[in-house]
Design a protein around this motif. Structure first.
Motif, PDB file in Angstrom:
ATOM      1  N   LEU A 146      28.578  62.818  30.431  1.00 51.81           N
ATOM      2  CA  LEU A 146      29.324  62.633  31.675  1.00 51.81           C
ATOM      3  C   LEU A 146      29.126  61.252  32.281  1.00 51.81           C
ATOM      4  O   LEU A 146      29.960  60.792  33.071  1.00 51.81           O
ATOM      5  CB  LEU A 146      28.918  63.707  32.681  1.00 51.81           C
ATOM      6  N   CYS A 147      28.025  60.587  31.938  1.00 54.66           N
ATOM      7  CA  CYS A 147      27.771  59.245  32.466  1.00 54.66           C
ATOM      8  C   CYS A 147      28.847  58.250  32.026  1.00 54.66           C
ATOM      9  O   CYS A 147      29.120  57.278  32.740  1.00 54.66           O
ATOM     10  CB  CYS A 147      26.404  58.746  32.001  1.00 54.66           C
ATOM     11  N   VAL A 148      29.445  58.480  30.864  1.00 50.22           N
ATOM     12  CA  VAL A 148      30.448  57.537  30.342  1.00 50.22           C
ATOM     13  C   VAL A 148      31.656  57.427  31.270  1.00 50.22           C
ATOM     14  O   VAL A 148      32.012  56.321  31.710  1.00 50.22           O
ATOM     15  CB  VAL A 148      30.865  57.926  28.911  1.00 50.22           C
ATOM     16  N   PRO A 149      32.332  58.540  31.628  1.00 51.09           N
ATOM     17  CA  PRO A 149      33.470  58.390  32.553  1.00 51.09           C
ATOM     18  C   PRO A 149      33.060  57.915  33.942  1.00 51.09           C
ATOM     19  O   PRO A 149      33.813  57.180  34.599  1.00 51.09           O
ATOM     20  CB  PRO A 149      34.070  59.804  32.603  1.00 51.09           C
ATOM     21  N   PHE A 150      31.856  58.300  34.398  1.00 53.38           N
ATOM     22  CA  PHE A 150      31.418  57.854  35.726  1.00 53.38           C
ATOM     23  C   PHE A 150      31.106  56.358  35.734  1.00 53.38           C
ATOM     24  O   PHE A 150      31.350  55.674  36.736  1.00 53.38           O
ATOM     25  CB  PHE A 150      30.211  58.667  36.187  1.00 53.38           C
ATOM     26  N   TRP A 151      30.585  55.833  34.622  1.00 51.02           N
ATOM     27  CA  TRP A 151      30.358  54.396  34.512  1.00 51.02           C
ATOM     28  C   TRP A 151      31.693  53.657  34.514  1.00 51.02           C
ATOM     29  O   TRP A 151      31.848  52.622  35.181  1.00 51.02           O
ATOM     30  CB  TRP A 151      29.569  54.092  33.241  1.00 51.02           C
ATOM     31  N   ASN A 152      32.672  54.198  33.813  1.00 53.11           N
ATOM     32  CA  ASN A 152      34.005  53.591  33.808  1.00 53.11           C
ATOM     33  C   ASN A 152      34.647  53.647  35.188  1.00 53.11           C
ATOM     34  O   ASN A 152      35.355  52.716  35.588  1.00 53.11           O
ATOM     35  CB  ASN A 152      34.899  54.280  32.779  1.00 53.11           C
ATOM     36  N   LEU A 153      34.391  54.725  35.931  1.00 47.19           N
ATOM     37  CA  LEU A 153      34.902  54.831  37.303  1.00 47.19           C
ATOM     38  C   LEU A 153      34.271  53.769  38.193  1.00 47.19           C
ATOM     39  O   LEU A 153      34.960  53.130  38.994  1.00 47.19           O
ATOM     40  CB  LEU A 153      34.611  56.230  37.861  1.00 47.19           C
ATOM     41  N   ALA A 154      32.953  53.574  38.049  1.00 50.39           N
ATOM     42  CA  ALA A 154      32.262  52.552  38.847  1.00 50.39           C
ATOM     43  C   ALA A 154      32.836  51.171  38.560  1.00 50.39           C
ATOM     44  O   ALA A 154      33.032  50.356  39.479  1.00 50.39           O
ATOM     45  CB  ALA A 154      30.764  52.583  38.540  1.00 50.39           C
ATOM     46  N   LYS A 155      33.129  50.883  37.295  1.00 54.08           N
ATOM     47  CA  LYS A 155      33.713  49.585  36.937  1.00 54.08           C
ATOM     48  C   LYS A 155      35.125  49.441  37.489  1.00 54.08           C
ATOM     49  O   LYS A 155      35.558  48.335  37.829  1.00 54.08           O
ATOM     50  CB  LYS A 155      33.725  49.417  35.414  1.00 54.08           C
ATOM     51  N   LEU A 156      35.838  50.562  37.586  1.00 53.67           N
ATOM     52  CA  LEU A 156      37.219  50.534  38.066  1.00 53.67           C
ATOM     53  C   LEU A 156      37.299  50.235  39.556  1.00 53.67           C
ATOM     54  O   LEU A 156      38.199  49.513  40.006  1.00 53.67           O
ATOM     55  CB  LEU A 156      37.899  51.881  37.761  1.00 53.67           C
ATOM     56  N   ILE A 157      36.365  50.776  40.334  1.00 54.84           N
ATOM     57  CA  ILE A 157      36.446  50.664  41.798  1.00 54.84           C
ATOM     58  C   ILE A 157      35.597  49.535  42.367  1.00 54.84           C
ATOM     59  O   ILE A 157      35.525  49.369  43.588  1.00 54.84           O
ATOM     60  CB  ILE A 157      36.065  51.994  42.477  1.00 54.84           C
ATOM     61  N   SER A 158      34.939  48.761  41.487  1.00 51.28           N
ATOM     62  CA  SER A 158      34.096  47.670  41.990  1.00 51.28           C
ATOM     63  C   SER A 158      34.208  46.462  41.070  1.00 51.28           C
ATOM     64  O   SER A 158      35.026  46.429  40.154  1.00 51.28           O
ATOM     65  CB  SER A 158      32.641  48.142  42.107  1.00 51.28           C
ATOM     66  N   THR A 159      33.374  45.461  41.308  1.00 49.77           N
ATOM     67  CA  THR A 159      33.392  44.231  40.507  1.00 49.77           C
ATOM     68  C   THR A 159      32.347  44.323  39.390  1.00 49.77           C
ATOM     69  O   THR A 159      31.458  45.176  39.445  1.00 49.77           O
ATOM     70  CB  THR A 159      33.080  43.020  41.396  1.00 49.77           C
ATOM     71  N   PRO A 160      32.426  43.440  38.384  1.00 50.23           N
ATOM     72  CA  PRO A 160      31.459  43.501  37.278  1.00 50.23           C
ATOM     73  C   PRO A 160      30.004  43.395  37.715  1.00 50.23           C
ATOM     74  O   PRO A 160      29.125  44.003  37.099  1.00 50.23           O
ATOM     75  CB  PRO A 160      31.859  42.307  36.402  1.00 50.23           C
ATOM     76  N   SER A 161      29.729  42.654  38.783  1.00 50.72           N
ATOM     77  CA  SER A 161      28.333  42.479  39.220  1.00 50.72           C
ATOM     78  C   SER A 161      27.851  43.577  40.162  1.00 50.72           C
ATOM     79  O   SER A 161      26.646  43.795  40.298  1.00 50.72           O
ATOM     80  CB  SER A 161      28.160  41.110  39.886  1.00 50.72           C
ATOM     81  N   THR A 162      28.789  44.275  40.829  1.00 47.49           N
ATOM     82  CA  THR A 162      28.375  45.344  41.750  1.00 47.49           C
ATOM     83  C   THR A 162      28.404  46.712  41.083  1.00 47.49           C
ATOM     84  O   THR A 162      27.718  47.632  41.538  1.00 47.49           O
ATOM     85  CB  THR A 162      29.285  45.386  42.999  1.00 47.49           C
ATOM     86  N   ALA A 163      29.170  46.848  40.001  1.00 46.46           N
ATOM     87  CA  ALA A 163      29.295  48.150  39.329  1.00 46.46           C
ATOM     88  C   ALA A 163      27.948  48.724  38.868  1.00 46.46           C
ATOM     89  O   ALA A 163      27.703  49.919  39.038  1.00 46.46           O
ATOM     90  CB  ALA A 163      30.261  48.038  38.149  1.00 46.46           C
TER      91      ALA A 163
END
Length: 237
Positions: A146-163
């Motif tokens: 489940l971490c995989v889609p949540f990591w992709n979600l974090a990258k989608l809603i933030s910047t590369p350095s804040t994700a």
């Protein structure tokens, strides 16, 4: 001729039985059996092992991962106050995910064979055997997936350095949720806040199972109107 209703044999592995309950599954799974000994899920020792997790494994495995992701944002140039805000934001996002998953996925109505089977594995088993101490926290193998889609979600809603820090905060929120959930079932809180939280959660299990979806707090139940009424309020109606 009326077909005989299926009866679950609690002395046999349960997972591939419960699907046969059909429409009767929802009523069956919400009649809890209060026993610290959990049922057997699978005949296979390997799959049975994967369903059992002691609570301390959760922080042991995932807190180092939280530290790693959080440190990534540091290495990308963010200051301690900035990273702290990202982590806190991640925790806040997790509380909404916690509520959403519990309400709309874990309490989805099923009646098909595979629908019942999957629901039982996800959450139904917890409502049927709420005191099973080895199935109160989420197995790490499933969390890793489940971490995989949540990591992709974090990258989608933030910047590369804040994700990374945002994801680390969300993962920290999950760890807090899982250990809190275990404590609410097996701990004996002496302070008022955890005592009220324990009462709130056990109320969801044994009294009003279609409300009170928050585990770590009742915030989103208040926001979305799923806060259960107190016994006093019901008496005054």
């Amino acid at each position: 001729m009326v077909a005989q209703a299926f009866i679950v044999d609690l002395n046999k592995p349960l997972v591939f039985q419960v699907g046969n309950l059909g429409e009767a599954y929802q009523e069956w799974v919400h009649q809890p059996i209060v026993c610290k000994e959990g049922p057997r899920f699978f005949a296979s020792e390997f799959w049975e092992f994967l369903t059992r997790t002691v609570w301390w494994v959760i922080p042991l495995i995932w807190l180092p991962v939280v530290c790693w992701f959080t440190s990534m944002s540091f290495r990308m140039g963010h200051s301690l106050p900035q990273v702290s805000v990202m982590v806190i934001s991640g925790i806040f996002v997790w509380t909404l995910l916690e509520y959403t998953l519990h309400r709309f996925l874990f309490h989805i109505k099923t009646e098909s064979y595979w629908g019942n089977t999957i629901h039982y594995l996800l959450h139904g088993c917890h409502h049927k055997h709420p005191m099973d101490g080895l199935r109160l926290v989420f197995p790490p193998a499933a969390t890793a997936v489940l971490c995989v889609p949540f990591w992709n979600l974090a990258k989608l809603i933030s910047t590369p350095s804040t994700a990374p820090a945002l994801f680390g905060g969300g993962l920290l929120g999950y760890v807090m949720y899982d250990v809190t959930h275990y404590y609410l079932h097996h701990g004996q809180p002496s302070k008022e806040v955890p005592r009220n939280l324990k009462r709130y959660h056990l109320n969801h299990h044994f009294r009003i199972q279609n409300k009170g979806f928050g585990i770590t707090s009742s915030l989103w139940d208040k926001v979305f109107g799923t806060l259960p009424q107190s016994k006093l309020s019901e008496k005054n109606r």
